[in-house]
Design a protein around this motif. Sequence first.
Motif, PDB file in Angstrom:
ATOM      1  N   ALA A 273      51.499 -60.667  27.219  1.00 51.81           N
ATOM      2  CA  ALA A 273      50.485 -59.744  27.721  1.00 51.81           C
ATOM      3  C   ALA A 273      49.113 -60.408  27.750  1.00 51.81           C
ATOM      4  N   ALA A 274      48.739 -61.056  26.644  1.00 53.00           N
ATOM      5  CA  ALA A 274      47.442 -61.742  26.599  1.00 53.00           C
ATOM      6  C   ALA A 274      47.361 -62.822  27.669  1.00 53.00           C
ATOM      7  N   ALA A 275      48.455 -63.543  27.863  1.00 52.22           N
ATOM      8  CA  ALA A 275      48.463 -64.604  28.865  1.00 52.22           C
ATOM      9  C   ALA A 275      48.324 -64.023  30.272  1.00 52.22           C
ATOM     10  N   ALA A 276      49.025 -62.921  30.544  1.00 58.74           N
ATOM     11  CA  ALA A 276      48.966 -62.318  31.880  1.00 58.74           C
ATOM     12  C   ALA A 276      47.590 -61.711  32.154  1.00 58.74           C
ATOM     13  N   ILE A 277      46.974 -61.124  31.133  1.00 65.21           N
ATOM     14  CA  ILE A 277      45.620 -60.593  31.300  1.00 65.21           C
ATOM     15  C   ILE A 277      44.656 -61.724  31.641  1.00 65.21           C
ATOM     16  N   ALA A 278      44.781 -62.853  30.940  1.00 61.28           N
ATOM     17  CA  ALA A 278      43.890 -63.992  31.187  1.00 61.28           C
ATOM     18  C   ALA A 278      44.038 -64.525  32.599  1.00 61.28           C
ATOM     19  N   GLU A 279      45.223 -64.401  33.168  1.00 61.83           N
ATOM     20  CA  GLU A 279      45.459 -64.886  34.529  1.00 61.83           C
ATOM     21  C   GLU A 279      45.184 -63.840  35.593  1.00 61.83           C
ATOM     22  N   GLY A 280      44.762 -62.652  35.178  1.00 59.09           N
ATOM     23  CA  GLY A 280      44.508 -61.586  36.141  1.00 59.09           C
ATOM     24  C   GLY A 280      45.763 -60.915  36.648  1.00 59.09           C
ATOM     25  N   LEU A 336      50.839 -71.297  27.200  1.00 60.19           N
ATOM     26  CA  LEU A 336      52.125 -70.610  27.354  1.00 60.19           C
ATOM     27  C   LEU A 336      52.188 -69.362  26.491  1.00 60.19           C
ATOM     28  N   GLY A 337      51.738 -69.470  25.243  1.00 59.60           N
ATOM     29  CA  GLY A 337      51.711 -68.296  24.383  1.00 59.60           C
ATOM     30  C   GLY A 337      53.006 -68.018  23.651  1.00 59.60           C
ATOM     31  N   ALA A 338      53.978 -68.941  23.713  1.00 55.81           N
ATOM     32  CA  ALA A 338      55.227 -68.757  22.977  1.00 55.81           C
ATOM     33  C   ALA A 338      55.007 -69.105  21.516  1.00 55.81           C
ATOM     34  N   PHE A 339      55.517 -68.288  20.622  1.00 54.26           N
ATOM     35  CA  PHE A 339      55.300 -68.510  19.200  1.00 54.26           C
ATOM     36  C   PHE A 339      56.092 -69.721  18.714  1.00 54.26           C
ATOM     37  N   SER A 340      55.518 -70.415  17.757  1.00 54.94           N
ATOM     38  CA  SER A 340      56.089 -71.656  17.245  1.00 54.94           C
ATOM     39  C   SER A 340      57.297 -71.396  16.345  1.00 54.94           C
ATOM     40  N   ASP A 360      41.856 -65.955  19.167  1.00 54.73           N
ATOM     41  CA  ASP A 360      42.303 -64.578  18.963  1.00 54.73           C
ATOM     42  C   ASP A 360      42.195 -63.824  20.283  1.00 54.73           C
ATOM     43  N   ASP A 361      42.932 -62.710  20.380  1.00 59.60           N
ATOM     44  CA  ASP A 361      42.890 -61.897  21.593  1.00 59.60           C
ATOM     45  C   ASP A 361      43.351 -60.489  21.228  1.00 59.60           C
ATOM     46  N   PRO A 362      42.670 -59.439  21.735  1.00 57.16           N
ATOM     47  CA  PRO A 362      43.079 -58.072  21.378  1.00 57.16           C
ATOM     48  C   PRO A 362      44.486 -57.714  21.841  1.00 57.16           C
ATOM     49  N   ALA A 363      45.002 -58.415  22.845  1.00 61.44           N
ATOM     50  CA  ALA A 363      46.352 -58.150  23.332  1.00 61.44           C
ATOM     51  C   ALA A 363      47.377 -59.094  22.720  1.00 61.44           C
ATOM     52  N   LEU A 364      46.944 -59.893  21.740  1.00 59.88           N
ATOM     53  CA  LEU A 364      47.834 -60.870  21.119  1.00 59.88           C
ATOM     54  C   LEU A 364      48.150 -60.435  19.696  1.00 59.88           C
TER      55      LEU A 364
END
Length: 395
Positions: A273-280, A336-340, A360-364
Motif C-alpha cells: 500500500a505504501a509503495a503504491a501510494i508513493a507511485e500514485g 520494493l517494500g517486501a519484508f526481510s 517510516d510511512d503511515p501506510a506501512l
Amino acid sequence: MKALLSAVLLLAGAGMAKAEDWTQILNEARGQTVYFHAWGGDRRTNDFIASVGEEVLRDYGVTLRQVPLADTADAVARVLAEKAAGRDADGSVDLIWLNGPNFLAMADQGLLGAPFVQDLPNAAWLDLSEGSANSVDFTVPVEGRESPWRLARFVFTYDADRIDPPPGRMADWVGWAAAHPGRVTHPDPANFMGATFLKQALIELAPLGTDLSIPPTDASFAAATAPLWDWYDALRPNLWRQGQSFPENESVQLQMLNDYEVDMSMSLDPASAAAAIAEGLLPPSVRVHVPDGGSIGNVSFVAIPFNAAHRAGAEVVANALLDPATQARMQDPAVLGAFSVLDPARLDAEGRAAFAALPDDPALPTLADLGPVLTEPHPAWMTRLTDEWQRRYTR
C-alpha cells in the motif's frame, strides 16, 4: 562486500561452511549466465531482480537473466519434462522462485538439487532452526533445498476515506459486506491471492482441533470446510457483482481500488500500500488492516533444480539475495517494500544500520502491527480448497 566477508568468517568459524569452499564456488560461477524463472506479474519485483543482476555481474561476473512466469507451475513442468527426457544435466532452469504446492511437487518428483543453503555465507544472518519460517515451506521441511529471500504476510488494504476497516474476525465479514454491498471482493481463487483469502477464513472458521498441517482426507476436508462454505454462501451475495465474477489477480483488484470500483484489496506484501501510494497508484487515504488473530505468513524461496546447468552461479545469486544491504533495500517501500527474511538479532552493526535507515510511512505497518504469523496449511489443503470452490461457485 564487508557484510559478505563478515558472513564468510562467521560461517567458517562456526564450521557451517569453509571460506575456501565458497571461493571455489565463486570461481566456478564467474562467467556463468543464471536463468532465474520467477513470477513476472509485478514490475517492482522485476526491477528489483534486475538490480540484483547488476550487483552479481559487477561483483562476481555472473549474468542474471529473469525468465518471467505467469505461473510457477510452468517452470516445474519444464524441469519435469527434462527429467522424463533423460536430461539430467545442462537443464534450462538454473534458479526458480518457489514455495508451497510447487515446492512439494518438485520435492516429491525428485526435481530439486542437493541441499545448498548451508553453503551460502549470508545464511549466517538467518534463523534456520527447526520449525522456523525459513526452514519449512507450507509445513514441509525444506532441508536446505530452498533458500529464503522475502517474507510474505497476508494483509487487507482499504480506503479509510470511503469505508470502515474490515472487521477483526473473518466471521464478521458477512455483516460488514452487507453494510457495503458490492464494494468488496477477492481475486479468483485460481490465483494464489484468492486462494489465500479462503485459507485465511478456513484457519479461523474450521472446527476446533482441526489439523491443517497434514494432508486432508475426504472426511477431514468435508468437516473442516463445512463452516467455511456456510460463511461464504452468506458473504457472496454482497460481493462485487454479487459474487458472479472476480478480478483475475491482486494487480487487477488494486486497479479497481484506485478506480473507486471497490473499496478494498488484499496483498501478501505488507508494504504494497505504501509503495503504491508513493507511485500514485493508490490514494493517500489507503491503509493496511490485519485480522485480530494475525494473518497467514510464508516465505518466498529460491530453489536450484537437480539438473541446473549453472548451479554455482545460482548459489551466488541466492547468496546475494540474502545480503543485509540488499535485504534492507528490498524492504524500502520506494524500492520494493517486501519484508526481510533476516533475523535482526543475528545482524552485525552494519546490517542493523541498513535497516534502521529505512523510512517510516503511515501506510506501512511495523512487524508489531502485523501481529502473530498464522502457519500456512499443508499444500494439499489449498489444492482441494480451490478445486471445491470452483465446483461450487462456477458454472
